[in-house]
Design an enzyme around this catalytic site. Structure first.
Site, PDB file in Angstrom:
ATOM      1  N   ASP A  82       0.848  -1.185   0.000  1.00  0.00           N
ATOM      2  CA  ASP A  82       0.000   0.000   0.000  1.00  0.00           C
ATOM      3  C   ASP A  82       0.886   1.237   0.000  1.00  0.00           C
ATOM      4  O   ASP A  82       1.925   1.270   0.659  1.00  0.00           O
ATOM      5  CB  ASP A  82      -0.910  -0.013   1.243  1.00  0.00           C
ATOM      6  CG  ASP A  82      -2.016   1.016   1.159  1.00  0.00           C
ATOM      7  OD1 ASP A  82      -1.719   2.233   1.097  1.00  0.00           O
ATOM      8  OD2 ASP A  82      -3.190   0.620   1.169  1.00  0.00           O
ATOM      9  N   ILE A  83       0.465   2.259  -0.734  1.00  0.00           N
ATOM     10  CA  ILE A  83       1.258   3.486  -0.834  1.00  0.00           C
ATOM     11  C   ILE A  83       1.281   4.252   0.490  1.00  0.00           C
ATOM     12  O   ILE A  83       2.220   4.987   0.785  1.00  0.00           O
ATOM     13  CB  ILE A  83       0.749   4.378  -1.999  1.00  0.00           C
ATOM     14  CG1 ILE A  83       1.775   5.444  -2.334  1.00  0.00           C
ATOM     15  CG2 ILE A  83      -0.604   4.985  -1.672  1.00  0.00           C
ATOM     16  CD1 ILE A  83       1.520   6.139  -3.649  1.00  0.00           C
ATOM     17  N   HIS A  85     -10.309  -4.706  -3.680  1.00  0.00           N
ATOM     18  CA  HIS A  85      -8.957  -4.977  -3.195  1.00  0.00           C
ATOM     19  C   HIS A  85      -9.018  -5.393  -1.723  1.00  0.00           C
ATOM     20  O   HIS A  85      -9.790  -4.866  -0.944  1.00  0.00           O
ATOM     21  CB  HIS A  85      -8.023  -3.781  -3.388  1.00  0.00           C
ATOM     22  CG  HIS A  85      -8.473  -2.504  -2.761  1.00  0.00           C
ATOM     23  ND1 HIS A  85      -9.467  -1.711  -3.296  1.00  0.00           N
ATOM     24  CD2 HIS A  85      -8.056  -1.870  -1.644  1.00  0.00           C
ATOM     25  CE1 HIS A  85      -9.644  -0.644  -2.544  1.00  0.00           C
ATOM     26  NE2 HIS A  85      -8.793  -0.716  -1.517  1.00  0.00           N
ATOM     27  N   LEU A  86      -8.213  -6.393  -1.405  1.00  0.00           N
ATOM     28  CA  LEU A  86      -8.125  -6.941  -0.059  1.00  0.00           C
ATOM     29  C   LEU A  86      -6.947  -6.308   0.667  1.00  0.00           C
ATOM     30  O   LEU A  86      -5.819  -6.315   0.151  1.00  0.00           O
ATOM     31  CB  LEU A  86      -7.921  -8.454  -0.134  1.00  0.00           C
ATOM     32  CG  LEU A  86      -7.590  -9.178   1.173  1.00  0.00           C
ATOM     33  CD1 LEU A  86      -8.796  -9.175   2.110  1.00  0.00           C
ATOM     34  CD2 LEU A  86      -7.146 -10.609   0.883  1.00  0.00           C
ATOM     35  N   HIS A  87      -7.208  -5.770   1.857  1.00  0.00           N
ATOM     36  CA  HIS A  87      -6.143  -5.246   2.701  1.00  0.00           C
ATOM     37  C   HIS A  87      -5.577  -6.399   3.519  1.00  0.00           C
ATOM     38  O   HIS A  87      -6.328  -7.121   4.178  1.00  0.00           O
ATOM     39  CB  HIS A  87      -6.669  -4.166   3.655  1.00  0.00           C
ATOM     40  CG  HIS A  87      -7.046  -2.909   2.964  1.00  0.00           C
ATOM     41  ND1 HIS A  87      -6.186  -1.833   2.872  1.00  0.00           N
ATOM     42  CD2 HIS A  87      -8.180  -2.548   2.320  1.00  0.00           C
ATOM     43  CE1 HIS A  87      -6.788  -0.867   2.206  1.00  0.00           C
ATOM     44  NE2 HIS A  87      -7.993  -1.277   1.849  1.00  0.00           N
TER      45      HIS A  87
END
Length: 171
Positions: free
Chosen positions: A56-57, A124-126
């Site tokens: 993740d950014i 999207h999956l974290h």
């Protein structure tokens, strides 16, 4: 092969203009504006024909990966029992990637933001490896935040119980 199409609709007597641009890549219609669909990503840690995973950014935890299907899906509100196998594979991949980096059990969290609390409208999956970077960073990923964050295991359970392909709608 990339084919672009843009359409515009002008409302009569108003200044409202709707512009929708789409790209067709590999026979699949994808929104042109989607960050996850529109170009090469850096920070990649895994990719195959179905998924891509990357850091993740703006990480909220010591490890913060996103697992993203290559096929464009909107958000979890659009998921039905039909997508259950794909969601399950996504979760299993996220668990494997976290475990390979030393995060499992109570030291890992996996889930999806519920609209409108997601910033990107591509499923999207974290995948989070604890500890969180701050108390504020932890808040969206706790059980208390069920209104805007759905643990992956809960989504899978809800979809497996779904009848008539109903989508997950309740916090």
């Amino acid at each position: 092969m990339l084919i672009s199409r843009s359409t515009a609709l002008v409302a009569t007597g108003a200044v409202a203009v709707l512009i929708a641009g789409y790209s067709i890549m590999g026979g699949q219609k994808r929104p042109k504006h989607c960050v996850f669909c529109s170009g090469p990503l850096d920070r990649i840690v895994y990719e195959d024909d179905e998924f891509i995973a990357f850091h993740d950014i703006k990480p909220d935890a010591e490890l913060h990966l996103l697992v993203v299907p290559r096929k464009h899906y909107g958000t979890i509100k659009e998921m039905t029992a039909q997508e259950l196998p794909m969601i399950t594979r996504m979760y299993e991949l996220g668990q494997r990637l976290a475990e390979e980096r030393g995060y499992e059990g109570d030291m890992a969290r996996f889930g999806f933001h519920r609209p409108p609390f997601n910033s990107i409208h591509h499923l999207h999956l974290h995948c989070l490896g604890l500890p969180f970077r701050s108390r504020r960073a932890a808040l969206p990923f706790t059980e208390a935040a069920r209104a805007w964050f759905v643990p992956a295991a809960r989504l899978i359970d809800e979809l497996s119980k779904a009848r008539d392909n109903h989508v997950l709608t309740q916090p």
